[in-house]
Design a protein around this motif. Structure first.
Motif, PDB file in Angstrom:
ATOM      1  N   GLU A  20      -5.338   0.130  -7.454  1.00 51.02           N
ATOM      2  CA  GLU A  20      -6.334  -0.843  -7.909  1.00 51.02           C
ATOM      3  C   GLU A  20      -5.698  -2.246  -7.991  1.00 51.02           C
ATOM      4  N   LEU A  62      -8.054  -7.971  -2.009  1.00 48.14           N
ATOM      5  CA  LEU A  62      -9.500  -8.074  -1.768  1.00 48.14           C
ATOM      6  C   LEU A  62     -10.267  -8.708  -2.926  1.00 48.14           C
ATOM      7  N   LEU A  69       0.832  -1.214   0.000  1.00 48.44           N
ATOM      8  CA  LEU A  69       0.000   0.000   0.000  1.00 48.44           C
ATOM      9  C   LEU A  69       0.860   1.254   0.000  1.00 48.44           C
ATOM     10  N   LYS A 102      -6.797   5.696  -1.057  1.00 49.68           N
ATOM     11  CA  LYS A 102      -7.469   6.139  -2.280  1.00 49.68           C
ATOM     12  C   LYS A 102      -7.759   7.643  -2.232  1.00 49.68           C
ATOM     13  N   PHE A 122      -7.284   0.785   2.502  1.00 42.98           N
ATOM     14  CA  PHE A 122      -7.413   0.987   1.061  1.00 42.98           C
ATOM     15  C   PHE A 122      -8.184   2.275   0.747  1.00 42.98           C
ATOM     16  N   GLN A 123      -9.289   2.496   1.431  1.00 44.53           N
ATOM     17  CA  GLN A 123     -10.091   3.702   1.207  1.00 44.53           C
ATOM     18  C   GLN A 123      -9.314   4.975   1.557  1.00 44.53           C
ATOM     19  N   ARG A 167      -5.655  -3.612  -4.609  1.00 47.08           N
ATOM     20  CA  ARG A 167      -6.986  -4.042  -4.175  1.00 47.08           C
ATOM     21  C   ARG A 167      -7.304  -5.446  -4.703  1.00 47.08           C
ATOM     22  N   GLN A 178      -9.654  -3.077   4.047  1.00 46.65           N
ATOM     23  CA  GLN A 178     -10.631  -2.216   3.367  1.00 46.65           C
ATOM     24  C   GLN A 178     -10.483  -0.746   3.761  1.00 46.65           C
TER      25      GLN A 178
END
Ligand code: DAH
Length: 335
Positions: A26, A33, A16, A76, A72-73, A29, A69
């Motif tokens: 992406e 995920l 990350l 982003k 990741f958000q 991800r 999750q």
């Protein structure tokens, strides 16, 4: 599996951190995920565990999933804000007011002069800035030996073509086209090869005035100019006519106003005389009527000419003509 969870978390953190844009994010991800991703893989293997360890590992796996999750958000958000080329508008920011311009002090003074004369029934006429000697000199009864015809006093372009040195040229153009009664003012730019200093500019503005009819008298000139001066400089301003000479008027006068700085008591601006010279004027010389083809003896008229910069300088208390043309916004903003 506990070991694996720990390792996946560590490698996720590292992956990350290495993402530089939304695209590489992406990829991460999908790797973790996605349907065949590392987290999903572990979850799929949960059912093969014995009943004792399953709840504990299941809980840890769920924690890992929400952690991945959330991280990741967050990532982003950071990446998409700094993404180049993508415009983001914060509609809650206070707006930037566009700077409003306004009229130049010369334009303002010119329209004030125009308005006063228009209210007295004068029309506004204009003429070309590039002229011939005929309009600038001959028709105005300015003889060949007159110093203003010298190349040092006038911008010659070629042969007898020149930049007009006064707006009196427009008197001729108006009279050539129209029969009296004439009642016009003629504003415009004029040019003289003067060395530029606080009171001289190679280009400045003049307003010419002309009234011609069957019975125009010097008293009409006096009344008109006295009224104009009171309107533009204030009701208390006094007017003085001094005998003078211009080839295109006879008799001629120079017109002074009582000093608007000291009200005539005497100060530095009026060189302690109490008066300021403001314009030239007179009764149209019959030779000028002759030049435009009017029948001799049929008409009389008055004319005058004033410098717009001079009037603006006195009105606003400006001591250097160059300020008008420097385009310094700090100066212009004041008017
Ligand atoms: N043309 C003259 C100048 O530039 C000003 C002037 C004087 C105009 C007297 C006139 C006048 O119409 O009657 O210096």
């Amino acid at each position: 599996m506990e070991e694996e969870i720990k390792n996946i978390k560590l490698s996720f953190d590292k992956d990350l951190k290495n993402t530089k844009d939304v695209e590489s994010l992406e990829g991460v991800r999908i790797r973790y995920l996605g349907r065949k991703g590392l987290v999903s893989g572990l979850l799929g293997r949960l059912s093969s565990l014995d009943e004792k360890t399953r709840p504990r590992i299941g809980k840890e796996l769920n924690l890992l999933k929400t952690y991945v999750q959330n991280e990741f958000q967050n990532r982003k958000k950071i990446l998409s804000v700094s993404e180049p080329g993508r415009e983001r508008v914060d509609v809650t920011m206070p707006g930037i007011l566009p700077q409003l311009g306004h009229l130049h002090p010369i334009t303002k003074t010119l329209s004030e002069i125009n308005e006063i004369f228009v209210s007295l029934g004068f029309t506004v006429a204009e003429g070309p800035e590039i002229e011939t000697e005929f309009y600038n000199f001959e028709a105005l009864n300015i003889p060949l030996e007159h110093p203003s015809r010298d190349a040092f006093d006038t911008f010659y372009i070629k042969g007898n073509v020149l930049l007009r040195s006064h707006t009196s040229t427009v008197q001729i153009r108006v009279m050539e086209k129209t029969q009296p009664p004439i009642q016009s003012i003629m504003p415009g730019r004029v040019y003289r090869p003067d060395a530029v200093d606080a009171s001289h500019s190679f280009m400045f503005h003049q307003v010419e005035g002309l009234m011609v009819d069957k019975l125009i008298r010097f008293s009409d000139l006096k009344g008109t100019l006295d009224l104009f001066i009171k309107r533009i400089f204030g009701e208390k301003t006094k007017t003085r006519f001094r005998p003078s000479f211009f080839p295109f008027t006879e008799p001629s006068a120079e017109v002074d106003i009582s000093c608007i700085i000291c009200q005539g008591r005497g100060c530095r601006v009026c060189s302690h005389g109490g008066w300021l010279e403001i314009l030239g004027a007179g009764m149209v010389n019959p030779r000028v009527f002759e030049a435009v083809g009017y029948s001799p003896g049929k008409f009389t008229g008055f004319a005058f000419g004033m410098g717009v910069e001079r009037i603006a300088m006195l009105k606003y208390g400006i001591d250097d003509i160059r300020l008008f043309f420097d385009n310094d916004i700090r100066f212009l903003k004041q008017f």
